[in-house]
Enzyme design. Structure first.
Site, PDB file in Angstrom:
ATOM      1  CB  ALA A   1      -7.882   2.380   1.132  1.00  0.00           C
ATOM      2  N   GLY A   2      -6.235   4.844   2.073  1.00  0.00           N
ATOM      3  CA  GLY A   2      -6.167   6.304   2.109  1.00  0.00           C
ATOM      4  C   GLY A   2      -5.658   6.762   0.767  1.00  0.00           C
ATOM      5  CG  HIS A   3      -7.103   5.924  -2.609  1.00  0.00           C
ATOM      6  ND1 HIS A   3      -8.025   5.279  -3.365  1.00  0.00           N
ATOM      7  CD2 HIS A   3      -6.265   4.972  -2.160  1.00  0.00           C
ATOM      8  CE1 HIS A   3      -7.766   3.977  -3.362  1.00  0.00           C
ATOM      9  NE2 HIS A   3      -6.701   3.778  -2.628  1.00  0.00           N
TER      10      HIS A   3
ATOM     11  NE  ARG B   1      -0.381   2.787  11.682  1.00  0.00           N
ATOM     12  CZ  ARG B   1      -0.837   1.562  11.483  1.00  0.00           C
ATOM     13  NH1 ARG B   1      -0.875   0.697  12.484  1.00  0.00           N
ATOM     14  NH2 ARG B   1      -1.246   1.181  10.296  1.00  0.00           N
TER      15      ARG B   1
ATOM     16  CD  GLN C   1      -6.345  -2.080   1.595  1.00  0.00           C
ATOM     17  OE1 GLN C   1      -7.069  -2.734   0.880  1.00  0.00           O
ATOM     18  NE2 GLN C   1      -6.792  -1.003   2.209  1.00  0.00           N
TER      19      GLN C   1
ATOM     20  CG  ASP D   1      10.120  13.384  -6.188  1.00  0.00           C
ATOM     21  OD1 ASP D   1       9.685  12.210  -6.250  1.00  0.00           O
ATOM     22  OD2 ASP D   1       9.542  14.287  -5.555  1.00  0.00           O
TER      23      ASP D   1
ATOM     24  N   GLY E   1       0.837  -1.194   0.000  1.00  0.00           N
ATOM     25  CA  GLY E   1       0.000   0.000   0.000  1.00  0.00           C
ATOM     26  C   GLY E   1       0.873   1.246   0.000  1.00  0.00           C
ATOM     27  CG  ASP E   2       0.824   3.566   2.457  1.00  0.00           C
ATOM     28  OD1 ASP E   2      -0.329   3.995   2.453  1.00  0.00           O
ATOM     29  OD2 ASP E   2       1.296   2.881   3.384  1.00  0.00           O
TER      30      ASP E   2
ATOM     31  CB  THR F   1      -5.811   5.444   7.058  1.00  0.00           C
ATOM     32  OG1 THR F   1      -6.149   5.453   5.682  1.00  0.00           O
ATOM     33  CG2 THR F   1      -6.994   4.944   7.862  1.00  0.00           C
TER      34      THR F   1
ATOM     35  NE  ARG G   1     -21.652 -18.533   4.401  1.00  0.00           N
ATOM     36  CZ  ARG G   1     -21.616 -19.851   4.305  1.00  0.00           C
ATOM     37  NH1 ARG G   1     -22.694 -20.528   4.000  1.00  0.00           N
ATOM     38  NH2 ARG G   1     -20.486 -20.481   4.552  1.00  0.00           N
TER      39      ARG G   1
ATOM     40  CE  LYS H   1      -3.371   1.217  -3.818  1.00  0.00           C
ATOM     41  NZ  LYS H   1      -2.258   1.209  -2.871  1.00  0.00           N
TER      42      LYS H   1
END
Ligand code: IMP
Ligand code: MG
Length: 334
Positions: free
Chosen positions: A45-47, A252, A172, A282, A14-15, A249, A143, A18
């Site tokens: 998730a954090g976009h 941390r 992720q 960069d 993740g990170d 998110t 279920r 994306k």
């Protein structure tokens, strides 16, 4: 009927940036899509996307909404209504059209009790995001879960069909996948492109797979592959600061390490990546240290171009499907 589906997938933990790639793809400059959909995960998730110089963050709502493209939260996702509504308000207050946002009727609902269980039992031990993800998927598998159709305002329930050109937005990354990651240091969903078909289309529809990585590795959450000592390494600390490696998110500090090229090649193979995007070059240039792990050794390069060619050659040797390799920058540099 859909014409084709392109998939954006994380190749690491993740990170990987994306959000930036999805945002570029649905901006209509080089590519055009009729729908953007997410196939798994929830508000873990954090976009982060940059539109017109402004920074926006979302957790559950796909990035299509930033570009006027219908945005679907698929049946494999899990959704916490309160977080969803507050994201809707956030987008509305920033002038985005939230009538584009729809949730599959059979998407599972994260209940407050899922969140409290996660925080009490898993967040400390596994470093989860505390968003109730594992308990919600447990209820789904048992279920005993709650469906979006029974819990969400009808205006947000998706009653249409998949049509035209679809962009599937991954969350992720490969090494957090429940099947392919280092269990139990994983998330509870399937993060590989095959799972995108769970949105509701056949696998033959997949055209391009955009695999995203960074020129160095980062990890938020517990993972024996990222020991706490990494946080003490002065050079890696500098890298973390330059790259602003803090969770979107959770806030941390992420553990940072030199790129593990063998793992990247493996995830390119597993995902069938056709277009590889390696972000944050960069940052490594700013640091001025060019290193990566390959076959268990730390390999050092005298400059960026040498490191770049080394990666390109090894990746191309490793996978017959890779067509393009793009070395890219931090999102705000685009
Ligand atoms: P959970 O998905 O909240 O259960 O967390 C399980 C593991 O996946 C933890 O190590 C999290 O830090 C990690 N994780 C989950 N979602 C993301 C993400 O979007 N980016 C980075 N790490 C994530
Ligand atoms: Mg992210």
């Amino acid at each position: 009927m859909i014409e084709y589906a392109d998939v954006v997938v994380g190749l690491s933990w993740g990170d990987e940036g994306k959000g930036k790639v999805v945002s570029h793809l649905c901006s209509g400059v080089d590519y055009q899509y009729d729908m953007v959909a997410r196939w798994g995960g929830g508000s873990n998730a954090g976009h982060t996307v940059y539109i017109g110089g402004e920074k926006y963050k979302t957790h559950i709502i796909p990035s299509g909404v930033f570009h006027g493209v219908p945005s679907i939260i698929g049946p494999g996702c899990v959704l916490h209504p309160e977080s969803f509504y507050s994201e809707i308000e956030y987008l509305q207050s920033n002038g985005f059209d939230t009538s584009l946002v729809k949730v599959a009727p059979n998407c599972h609902i994260v209940l407050d009790e899922h969140i409290s269980f996660d925080k009490a039992n898993l967040a400390g031990k596994l470093g989860t995001t505390g968003r109730g993800i594992a308990p919600c998927y447990s209820s789904k598998s048992a279920r005993t879960g709650t469906l979006a159709i029974d819990a969400l305002d009808k205006q947000y329930i998706w009653d249409g069909a998949l049509e035209g050109r679809l962009l599937c937005e991954g969350a992720q990354g490969v090494w957090l996948d429940i099947n392919h990651g280092l269990y139990p240091y994983v998330t509870s969903s399937e993060t590989l492109p095959y799972a995108a078909c769970g949105i509701g289309f056949p696998s033959q529809s997949i055209r391009n797979i955009w695999g995203c990585a960074k020129l160095y590795d980062t990890r938020s959450g517990e993972d024996p592959r990222f020991p706490a000592e990494l946080l003490e390494n002065p050079l890696l600390k500098e890298l973390a600061d330059l790259g602003q490696e803090y969770g979107v998110t959770t806030g941390r500090r992420r553990k940072v390490n030199w790129l593990n090229l063998n793992m990247l090649i493996k995830s390119v193979q597993l995902t069938g990546t056709t277009h590889l995007v390696i972000n944050k070059c960069d940052i490594i240039k700013e640091l001025g240290e060019y290193k990566l792990y390959y076959n268990g050794k730390l390999v050092r390069f005298s400059n960026f171009n040498r490191m770049k060619s080394f990666i390109e050659e090894r990746v191309r040797e490793g996978s017959q499907y890779v067509r393009d390799i793009l070395f890219s920058h931090s999102p705000e540099v685009i």
